[in-house]
Design a protein around this motif. Sequence first.
Motif, PDB file in Angstrom:
ATOM      1  N   SER A 208       0.801  -1.223   0.000  1.00  0.00           N
ATOM      2  CA  SER A 208       0.000   0.000   0.000  1.00  0.00           C
ATOM      3  C   SER A 208       0.834   1.273   0.000  1.00  0.00           C
ATOM      4  CB  SER A 208      -0.956   0.015   1.200  1.00  0.00           C
ATOM      5  OG  SER A 208      -0.222  -0.004   2.414  1.00  0.00           O
ATOM      6  N   SER A 209       2.011   1.202   0.600  1.00  0.00           N
ATOM      7  CA  SER A 209       2.860   2.398   0.660  1.00  0.00           C
ATOM      8  C   SER A 209       3.282   2.869  -0.724  1.00  0.00           C
ATOM      9  CB  SER A 209       4.099   2.119   1.512  1.00  0.00           C
ATOM     10  OG  SER A 209       4.840   1.037   0.980  1.00  0.00           O
ATOM     11  N   GLN A 210       3.401   1.919  -1.649  1.00  0.00           N
ATOM     12  CA  GLN A 210       3.821   2.261  -3.009  1.00  0.00           C
ATOM     13  C   GLN A 210       2.803   3.156  -3.712  1.00  0.00           C
ATOM     14  OE1 GLN A 210       4.847  -1.154  -5.358  1.00  0.00           O
ATOM     15  NE2 GLN A 210       4.993  -0.005  -7.271  1.00  0.00           N
ATOM     16  N   TYR A 211       1.527   2.956  -3.383  1.00  0.00           N
ATOM     17  CA  TYR A 211       0.466   3.730  -4.023  1.00  0.00           C
ATOM     18  C   TYR A 211      -0.199   4.713  -3.069  1.00  0.00           C
ATOM     19  CZ  TYR A 211       1.159  -0.268  -7.066  1.00  0.00           C
ATOM     20  OH  TYR A 211       1.739  -1.239  -7.859  1.00  0.00           O
ATOM     21  N   LYS A 212       0.405   4.865  -1.875  1.00  0.00           N
ATOM     22  CA  LYS A 212      -0.140   5.783  -0.860  1.00  0.00           C
ATOM     23  C   LYS A 212      -1.597   5.459  -0.545  1.00  0.00           C
ATOM     24  CE  LYS A 212       3.778   7.976  -0.950  1.00  0.00           C
ATOM     25  NZ  LYS A 212       4.738   7.792   0.164  1.00  0.00           N
ATOM     26  N   HIS A 224      -8.389   0.494  17.126  1.00  0.00           N
ATOM     27  CA  HIS A 224      -7.174  -0.130  17.657  1.00  0.00           C
ATOM     28  C   HIS A 224      -5.984   0.839  17.726  1.00  0.00           C
ATOM     29  CE1 HIS A 224      -9.037  -4.061  17.744  1.00  0.00           C
ATOM     30  NE2 HIS A 224      -9.460  -3.891  16.508  1.00  0.00           N
ATOM     31  N   ASP A 225      -6.275   2.117  17.544  1.00  0.00           N
ATOM     32  CA  ASP A 225      -5.253   3.161  17.683  1.00  0.00           C
ATOM     33  C   ASP A 225      -4.041   2.920  16.770  1.00  0.00           C
ATOM     34  OD1 ASP A 225      -4.176   5.520  18.684  1.00  0.00           O
ATOM     35  OD2 ASP A 225      -3.169   4.519  20.370  1.00  0.00           O
ATOM     36  N   VAL A 226      -4.327   2.720  15.506  1.00  0.00           N
ATOM     37  CA  VAL A 226      -3.276   2.559  14.489  1.00  0.00           C
ATOM     38  C   VAL A 226      -3.389   3.718  13.514  1.00  0.00           C
ATOM     39  CG1 VAL A 226      -2.369   1.105  12.633  1.00  0.00           C
ATOM     40  CG2 VAL A 226      -3.327   0.049  14.690  1.00  0.00           C
ATOM     41  N   SER A 227      -2.299   4.379  13.234  1.00  0.00           N
ATOM     42  CA  SER A 227      -2.323   5.513  12.302  1.00  0.00           C
ATOM     43  C   SER A 227      -2.113   5.045  10.865  1.00  0.00           C
ATOM     44  CB  SER A 227      -1.235   6.527  12.673  1.00  0.00           C
ATOM     45  OG  SER A 227       0.059   5.986  12.410  1.00  0.00           O
ATOM     46  N   GLN A 228      -2.531   5.868   9.932  1.00  0.00           N
ATOM     47  CA  GLN A 228      -2.291   5.560   8.521  1.00  0.00           C
ATOM     48  C   GLN A 228      -0.794   5.504   8.234  1.00  0.00           C
ATOM     49  OE1 GLN A 228      -4.687   8.674   6.535  1.00  0.00           O
ATOM     50  NE2 GLN A 228      -6.098   7.066   5.906  1.00  0.00           N
ATOM     51  N   GLU A 229      -0.046   6.334   8.919  1.00  0.00           N
ATOM     52  CA  GLU A 229       1.406   6.347   8.750  1.00  0.00           C
ATOM     53  C   GLU A 229       2.004   5.003   9.139  1.00  0.00           C
ATOM     54  OE1 GLU A 229       5.102   8.205   7.780  1.00  0.00           O
ATOM     55  OE2 GLU A 229       3.023   8.796   7.416  1.00  0.00           O
ATOM     56  N   ASP A 230       1.463   4.402  10.201  1.00  0.00           N
ATOM     57  CA  ASP A 230       1.955   3.084  10.631  1.00  0.00           C
ATOM     58  C   ASP A 230       1.745   2.039   9.532  1.00  0.00           C
ATOM     59  OD1 ASP A 230       2.705   4.038  13.108  1.00  0.00           O
ATOM     60  OD2 ASP A 230       0.787   3.540  14.058  1.00  0.00           O
ATOM     61  N   VAL A 231       0.601   2.113   8.870  1.00  0.00           N
ATOM     62  CA  VAL A 231       0.285   1.152   7.814  1.00  0.00           C
ATOM     63  C   VAL A 231       1.181   1.376   6.607  1.00  0.00           C
ATOM     64  CG1 VAL A 231      -1.511   0.234   6.293  1.00  0.00           C
ATOM     65  CG2 VAL A 231      -2.116   1.029   8.591  1.00  0.00           C
ATOM     66  N   LEU A 232       1.331   2.641   6.224  1.00  0.00           N
ATOM     67  CA  LEU A 232       2.143   2.961   5.052  1.00  0.00           C
ATOM     68  C   LEU A 232       3.619   2.611   5.260  1.00  0.00           C
ATOM     69  CD1 LEU A 232       0.576   6.401   4.022  1.00  0.00           C
ATOM     70  CD2 LEU A 232       0.338   4.222   2.834  1.00  0.00           C
ATOM     71  N   ARG A 233       4.079   2.684   6.505  1.00  0.00           N
ATOM     72  CA  ARG A 233       5.476   2.350   6.813  1.00  0.00           C
ATOM     73  C   ARG A 233       5.641   0.879   7.217  1.00  0.00           C
ATOM     74  NH1 ARG A 233       8.983   6.497   6.990  1.00  0.00           N
ATOM     75  NH2 ARG A 233       8.148   8.630   7.010  1.00  0.00           N
ATOM     76  N   CYS A 234       4.558   0.118   7.079  1.00  0.00           N
ATOM     77  CA  CYS A 234       4.591  -1.325   7.365  1.00  0.00           C
ATOM     78  C   CYS A 234       5.128  -1.633   8.759  1.00  0.00           C
ATOM     79  CB  CYS A 234       5.440  -2.056   6.314  1.00  0.00           C
ATOM     80  SG  CYS A 234       4.830  -1.851   4.631  1.00  0.00           S
ATOM     81  N   ARG A 235       4.597  -0.927   9.738  1.00  0.00           N
ATOM     82  CA  ARG A 235       5.015  -1.123  11.125  1.00  0.00           C
ATOM     83  C   ARG A 235       4.150  -2.200  11.784  1.00  0.00           C
ATOM     84  NH1 ARG A 235       5.129   5.346  12.440  1.00  0.00           N
ATOM     85  NH2 ARG A 235       7.196   5.808  11.561  1.00  0.00           N
TER      86      ARG A 235
END
Length: 316
Positions: A208-212, A224-235
């Motif tokens: 997903s980070s490749q296509y934002k 669950h208190d997860v940010s979009q940034e966390d997902v995009l950075r594969c944390r």
Amino acid sequence: MFLTRKNMSQLLTKTLKTAQYTKLRTQTTTPTSNEDSVNYCANIVKSHDYENFLATLLMTKALRSPALVIRAFNVEIARVQDQTTDPQIAMMRMQFWQDTLKDIYKTDQSLRQVPANPVAQELFKVCSVYKIPKRNLQKLIDSRQRLMKAKYFGSLTDLEKYTDDSVSAIYYTMLWLAGVQNLHADHAASHLGKAQGLANMLRSIPMSSQYKMVYVPMDLLMKHDVSQEDVLRCRDSENMRNCAYEIATSANNHLKKARKIDVPKLANQIFLPAVAVNNYLKKLQKCNFNVFDRSLVQGSATLPLIYYFMRLLNKY
């Protein structure tokens, strides 16, 4: 087993449609290479949708070619976004398929007037012979256009609606190709499409980070208190795994519901991709729902054998 008058009529209809489609396949409007347009469609599916390609190969010969064309059409639409990072170019390419589908369903349309694209021309032949309703093919385009504009899902319900339009619609079309008009089969197709769509979404999160793009529904991220940034950075985190767990649970529930429904025997081979969905969900569970685990990217060496075994049993 004795054939009833109804069964004989259905068999005759399928035979005639197969013959008509075979005849149309020999027609072309452009010079051909060594491989015909059906092989072109098959190679697209093999390259970009391998698990569904394997399942389609195990369908009866009469259904295999038109089914590969439908899947190739879906692949072409699905990979529009993968071919460019420019939103305008992506929308232009999607508009091409929108216009092509419109042209295919024009009254008294001919093959020569269809764009000289192997998938488009083969789709015209399939639609002409099998009289496929336009609505399901239209859903494949519309659902992805909406996602390209929205770029996120507000809720799990929104995501399931998307999977119904973008995956279940393929199964509805396959059932139509096979001449299976059955409410139970449609019900199973809806659940299986949602299960497969949710599993596909989980698989796509690392990319997903490749296509934002963030495919995890916003309500789950907030819960669950997860940010979009966390997902995009594969944390990877416990909270992220909780999000994946909820989506996987929903996918598994839909898969179980689909498998419990008694459907016509011919529908079982159409629903064979359920095997791959189940395989992925089990692997994800072993990884404790870490969608970023690299083992999830690796293909399954046993999947073709499981497919074959389930096909012999005529189960999915």
